[in-house]
Design an enzyme around this catalytic site. Structure first.
Site, PDB file in Angstrom:
ATOM      1  N   HIS A  94      38.979  37.845  38.437  1.00 51.49           N
ATOM      2  CA  HIS A  94      38.575  37.474  37.085  1.00 51.49           C
ATOM      3  C   HIS A  94      39.788  37.005  36.296  1.00 51.49           C
ATOM      4  O   HIS A  94      40.788  37.720  36.161  1.00 51.49           O
ATOM      5  CB  HIS A  94      37.887  38.655  36.395  1.00 51.49           C
ATOM      6  CG  HIS A  94      36.560  38.968  37.017  1.00 51.49           C
ATOM      7  ND1 HIS A  94      36.091  40.239  37.179  1.00 51.49           N
ATOM      8  CD2 HIS A  94      35.633  38.134  37.550  1.00 51.49           C
ATOM      9  CE1 HIS A  94      34.884  40.181  37.774  1.00 51.49           C
ATOM     10  NE2 HIS A  94      34.593  38.916  38.002  1.00 51.49           N
ATOM     11  N   GLU A  97      41.933  38.928  33.575  1.00 52.64           N
ATOM     12  CA  GLU A  97      42.434  40.255  33.901  1.00 52.64           C
ATOM     13  C   GLU A  97      43.847  40.143  34.469  1.00 52.64           C
ATOM     14  O   GLU A  97      44.111  40.435  35.631  1.00 52.64           O
ATOM     15  CB  GLU A  97      41.433  40.938  34.850  1.00 52.64           C
ATOM     16  CG  GLU A  97      40.068  41.085  34.180  1.00 52.64           C
ATOM     17  CD  GLU A  97      38.930  41.472  35.133  1.00 52.64           C
ATOM     18  OE1 GLU A  97      39.193  41.825  36.289  1.00 52.64           O
ATOM     19  OE2 GLU A  97      37.759  41.397  34.691  1.00 52.64           O
ATOM     20  N   HIS A 120      41.053  45.009  39.203  1.00 48.83           N
ATOM     21  CA  HIS A 120      40.436  44.383  38.022  1.00 48.83           C
ATOM     22  C   HIS A 120      40.955  45.122  36.794  1.00 48.83           C
ATOM     23  O   HIS A 120      41.741  46.061  36.893  1.00 48.83           O
ATOM     24  CB  HIS A 120      38.906  44.510  38.101  1.00 48.83           C
ATOM     25  CG  HIS A 120      38.271  43.632  39.126  1.00 48.83           C
ATOM     26  ND1 HIS A 120      37.549  42.522  38.791  1.00 48.83           N
ATOM     27  CD2 HIS A 120      38.253  43.704  40.480  1.00 48.83           C
ATOM     28  CE1 HIS A 120      37.113  41.925  39.891  1.00 48.83           C
ATOM     29  NE2 HIS A 120      37.523  42.618  40.939  1.00 48.83           N
ATOM     30  N   GLU A 171      39.772  49.497  38.441  1.00 48.21           N
ATOM     31  CA  GLU A 171      39.816  48.926  37.103  1.00 48.21           C
ATOM     32  C   GLU A 171      41.036  49.535  36.414  1.00 48.21           C
ATOM     33  O   GLU A 171      41.076  50.722  36.128  1.00 48.21           O
ATOM     34  CB  GLU A 171      38.536  49.269  36.327  1.00 48.21           C
ATOM     35  CG  GLU A 171      37.257  48.709  36.936  1.00 48.21           C
ATOM     36  CD  GLU A 171      36.998  47.256  36.529  1.00 48.21           C
ATOM     37  OE1 GLU A 171      37.797  46.693  35.768  1.00 48.21           O
ATOM     38  OE2 GLU A 171      35.968  46.698  36.988  1.00 48.21           O
TER      39      GLU A 171
HETATM   40 ZN   LIG Z   1      37.094  42.002  36.843  1.00 49.79          ZN
END
Ligand SMILES: [Zn+2]
Length: 439
Positions: free
Chosen positions: A164, A167, A291, A365
């Site tokens: 992404h 990020e 992420h 994350e």
């Molecule tokens: Zn992500």
């Protein structure tokens, strides 16, 4: 180990070839402002050169200079000057001396650093092009092993960043892991044993087109830069992998404009095809896909709230990693099955790596926990600390993978490319009760 002058040189080169977008706000008089989303078209603002930071609670946040604010006022658009609180990280990035993206890596800066590592650690590091993006950018992997240029068939572990675009911190953590392994190979018996008995593969930027767009055009961009048939842009490449792709319209969307658009078929995007080909070409036994944000360790399944066959084992590894991480800076990463701890996803990376081979696979994350901690905007001064707390988890999982051959290779039939959604085409994207900020 990258000589400072080289690093500065690479930064200078990057600055010299980058033309800042028109209207890039001057540092003088620059403020973070917000406007109501109902008053503006974000895409139009971006085209006009406004520096969009993010969306929160129905408002668009913008870094604006005096001219930008005057322009908005002239068009009758009300704006509010925002206090720093949640946006401190973003301001830090913008004011940093390392170019537009501060200490964070662009694709060119990444390539420069990977080449330097390869040159400084011949035999241990090899830069491998695993594919090319839609806009013809190379997707680079760093392979670290003894005799890195040879295929010795050793157990392999995969670390991925930047599916992404916005990020940015997810690029830095796996890249710093590669540097750490190389710089400590001759100093640490543990690192030497690991590197000698494995292949560590690091792909810091899976989505180079998206990242560049996020750096230069729209900081909040998430997807790749696929030109979709309906005129919108982008496929969410973390919904484009081949395990239970398009399982339902909650964990991904068939609508091209959606932030979680899954693409026209599984592995339709060159970025996911590159990761697929790398993964199936080696004896991968574990994977982490980085992420941000949430500060959470997620494990399969994402597509269903049913537990994975190895649920207990995956949970135990995640709990161990979380404990190792907390011991570094006291930062606690929650851990849980992805669909329960965050939200359901289908076609994501780690459902695929786990579904294909039963390889222990995790989405991490990274910090912060929430939007008030800065959301997608990590302070560049925090990069080192975030890497440091993830380091023991990465070392642990890599060692675990080497020591635990996969008991079986569960080959699960993939859905055919272009296969229809289980719920059928045209089913409306279902919004959950609370608006989701996809990460
Ligand atoms: Zn992500």
């Amino acid at each position: 180990m990258i000589p400072r002058f080289l690093r500065l040189l690479s930064v200078a080169l990057v600055i010299s070839v980058l033309v800042p977008p028109a209207g890039w706000p001057a540092a003088e008089g620059q403020e973070i402002i917000s406007v109501s989303k109902s008053d503006v078209d974000p895409a139009r603002l971006a085209r006009q050169g406004l520096d969009l930071l993010m969306e929160k609670d129905g408002r668009i946040y913008i870094v604006a200079g005096p001219d930008d604010m005057a322009g908005l006022a002239a068009r009758g658009i009300a704006y509010a000057i925002e206090p720093d609180r949640a946006l401190a990280g973003a301001r830090q990035v913008l004011s940093a001396a390392g170019g537009i993206n501060g200490a964070f890596h662009s694709t060119l800066e990444l390539e420069t650093d990977l080449r330097t590592l390869e040159r400084d650690f011949p035999g241990l590091a090899r830069v491998v092009e695993i594919g090319e993006s839609l806009e013809d950018r190379k997707i680079w992997a760093l392979k670290i092993s003894d005799n890195a240029s040879m295929d010795e068939g050793e157990p392999a572990v995969l670390f991925l960043g930047c599916h992404h675009a916005r990020e940015w911190i997810s690029v830095e953590v796996p890249l710093l892991f590669g540097k750490y392994l190389l710089e400590n190979y001759s100093l640490s018996q543990g690192v030497r044993d690991l590197v000698d008995s494995s292949e560590i593969w690091i792909v810091p930027i899976v989505n180079p087109d998206g990242l560049e767009y996020s750096i230069h055009v729209y900081r909040y961009w998430r997807k790749n830069r696929r030109a979709n048939a309906d005129g919108t842009y982008g496929v969410d490449i973390n919904r484009n992998y081949g395990y239970r792709w398009g399982f339902d319209n909650i964990g991904s969307s068939g609508t091209p404009g959606s932030e979680v658009y899954r693409g026209t078929g599984l592995f339709s995007e060159p970025e996911t095809a590159a990761v697929r080909d790398l993964f199936t070409g080696h004896d991968f036994r574990a994977a982490i896909s980085f992420h941000s944000y949430s500060q959470t360790i997620l494990y399969p399944w994402g597509y269903t709230t049913d537990p994975a066959p190895d649920d207990a084992g995956l949970g135990a590894i995640a709990a161990t990693m979380s404990g190792l991480m907390a011991a570094v800076n006291g930062t606690v990463y929650a851990a849980g099955q992805a669909s329960r701890a965050l939200y359901t996803t289908n076609g994501d990376t780690v459902d695929w790596t786990y579904g294909l081979r039963a390889a222990p696979s995790f989405t991490i994350e990274l910090p912060p926990v929430d939007i008030d901690g800065g959301g997608f905007f990590n302070d560049e001064a925090a990069i080192g600390a975030i890497f440091g707390e993830n380091l023991p988890a990465m070392l642990y999982l890599a060692r675990y993978a080497v020591d635990h051959p996969l008991p079986e290779r569960r080959r699960v039939p993939l859905r055919p490319a272009g296969g229809r959604d289980r719920l059928g085409d045209g089913v409306k994207f279902v919004l959950l009760k609370a608006p989701i900020r996809f990460r």
